[in-house]
Design an enzyme around this catalytic site. Structure first.
Site, mmCIF file in Angstrom:
data_model
loop_
_atom_site.group_PDB
_atom_site.id
_atom_site.type_symbol
_atom_site.label_atom_id
_atom_site.label_comp_id
_atom_site.label_asym_id
_atom_site.label_seq_id
_atom_site.Cartn_x
_atom_site.Cartn_y
_atom_site.Cartn_z
ATOM 1 N N HIS A 148 0.847 -1.189 0.000
ATOM 2 C CA HIS A 148 0.000 0.000 0.000
ATOM 3 C C HIS A 148 0.883 1.241 0.000
ATOM 4 O O HIS A 148 1.936 1.265 0.639
ATOM 5 C CB HIS A 148 -0.902 0.004 1.244
ATOM 6 C CG HIS A 148 -1.549 1.330 1.527
ATOM 7 N ND1 HIS A 148 -1.083 2.194 2.499
ATOM 8 C CD2 HIS A 148 -2.611 1.948 0.949
ATOM 9 C CE1 HIS A 148 -1.835 3.273 2.517
ATOM 10 N NE2 HIS A 148 -2.771 3.153 1.591
ATOM 11 N N SER A 149 0.474 2.267 -0.740
ATOM 12 C CA SER A 149 1.170 3.550 -0.765
ATOM 13 C C SER A 149 2.616 3.349 -1.236
ATOM 14 O O SER A 149 2.848 2.728 -2.273
ATOM 15 C CB SER A 149 1.093 4.198 0.625
ATOM 16 O OG SER A 149 1.517 5.539 0.596
ATOM 17 N N LEU A 150 3.582 3.861 -0.504
ATOM 18 C CA LEU A 150 4.984 3.642 -0.858
ATOM 19 C C LEU A 150 5.279 2.157 -1.018
ATOM 20 O O LEU A 150 6.021 1.754 -1.924
ATOM 21 C CB LEU A 150 5.889 4.254 0.220
ATOM 22 C CG LEU A 150 7.380 3.904 0.177
ATOM 23 C CD1 LEU A 150 8.027 4.410 -1.101
ATOM 24 C CD2 LEU A 150 8.091 4.467 1.409
#
Length: 307
Positions: A148-150
């Site tokens: 998720h995300s980075l």
């Protein structure tokens, strides 16, 4: 299930925010959770027969509406600013850049940028080493990368490097970083799937500018072009969400979007429980910047920068 595994990369078994993923997966093999660890971390999940192994990579942990901070946040921010900014997180004259590639007047040295992303201490390099170790441990397994995300962007970059299947949730756009790392480019990246919602300004590439929430958190997330395939949930039109970083968290996606199995996500007149897969082929990153070999005057005719 994959989204819940991506969430679990942020926490440990037994914690209240840990999702039960069922008996068809082991509890997890953690990495980067040692008491003195302050960087790349997550969990490895495997089926009982080890036929499928999933590497789940943690995203950015910050003290803002979608994160709770923690020991990794300094290195998380460094990797965010290197991977997803146009030029070393040069948002404005008051910002401290994370690399020395800015040449003035919206010009940035390409060779310098490429070297800055290849440092062995950065998460991408650590992720490659982890993947190599996992393939050694599970030589006959089908290995996936998620995050998720980075963490999703890192999963994509490592997956593209090795040709492994990837599912990334609410990830900042990583195509520019992949280009700077000289990784394979479309259409050979269709084993990567991005899942995000239009109410999240981070994967949409709109959390920009000196007054944005991202900038106030000290992060320059300026890219908007993703590799591979995209499943984009139009939460702005379908659910009335506004563009806000509170919609970036993985739990917002799990509980507020993926759990709505009866909602029609189609926009082409067809009933769809999942949006149609698209690509971002015509997308352009950092259109107002110029990138070149400014520090090699003989090659470009530009005046080199003094050291």
């Amino acid at each position: 299930m994959l989204a819940k595994m991506a969430n679990n990369a942020y926490t440990e078994p037994g914690q209240k925010d840990w999702y039960d993923i069922g008996s068809q997966w082991n509890n997890s093999y953690p990495f980067g959770w040692e008491p003195d660890a302050d960087g790349f971390r997550g969990h490895i999940f495997a089926t009982p027969d080890n036929s499928t192994v999933i590497i789940s990579v943690k995203g950015t942990s910050l003290m803002w509406p979608v994160g709770g901070g923690g020991p990794t946040q300094r290195k998380d921010k460094l990797n965010d600013n290197l991977l997803f900014s146009c030029c070393c997180a040069r948002v404005g004259p008051t910002w401290s850049t994370v690399c020395d590639c800015y040449e003035g007047n919206y010009k940035c040295d390409q060779g310098c940028l490429e070297k800055s992303l290849a440092e062995e201490s950065l998460f991408y390099s650590i992720g490659m080493n982890l993947y190599n170790n996992v393939t050694y441990m599970y030589p006959n397994s089908n290995i996936w990368l998620i995050g998720h995300s980075l963490g999703g962007a890192l999963a994509s970059l490592v997956g593209v490097t090795f040709g492994a299947p990837v599912v990334a949730f609410e990830a900042p756009a990583e195509r520019l970083a992949a280009t700077r790392l000289h990784l394979p480019s479309p259409p050979s990246t269709h084993h990567v799937t991005h899942v995000y919602n239009t109410g999240d300004p981070i994967p949409m590439g709109t959390c920009t500018g000196v007054s944005s929430t991202c900038a106030l958190a000290g992060i320059a997330l300026e890219t908007r072009c993703h590799l591979g395939q995209v499943i984009r949930y139009d939460t702005v039109s379908k659910l009335g969400w506004s563009a806000n970083v509170v919609h970036h968290g993985i739990q917002a996606l799990i509980d507020g979007v993926l759990a709505k199995e009866d909602l029609d996500w189609g926009d082409d007149g067809k009933m769809r429980s999942v949006p149609a897969i698209t690509t971002e082929d015509d997308c352009v990153d950092c259109f107002n910047w110029e990138f070149g070999d400014y520090r090699n005057a003989s090659a470009t005719g530009c005046r080199g920068r003094s050291k």
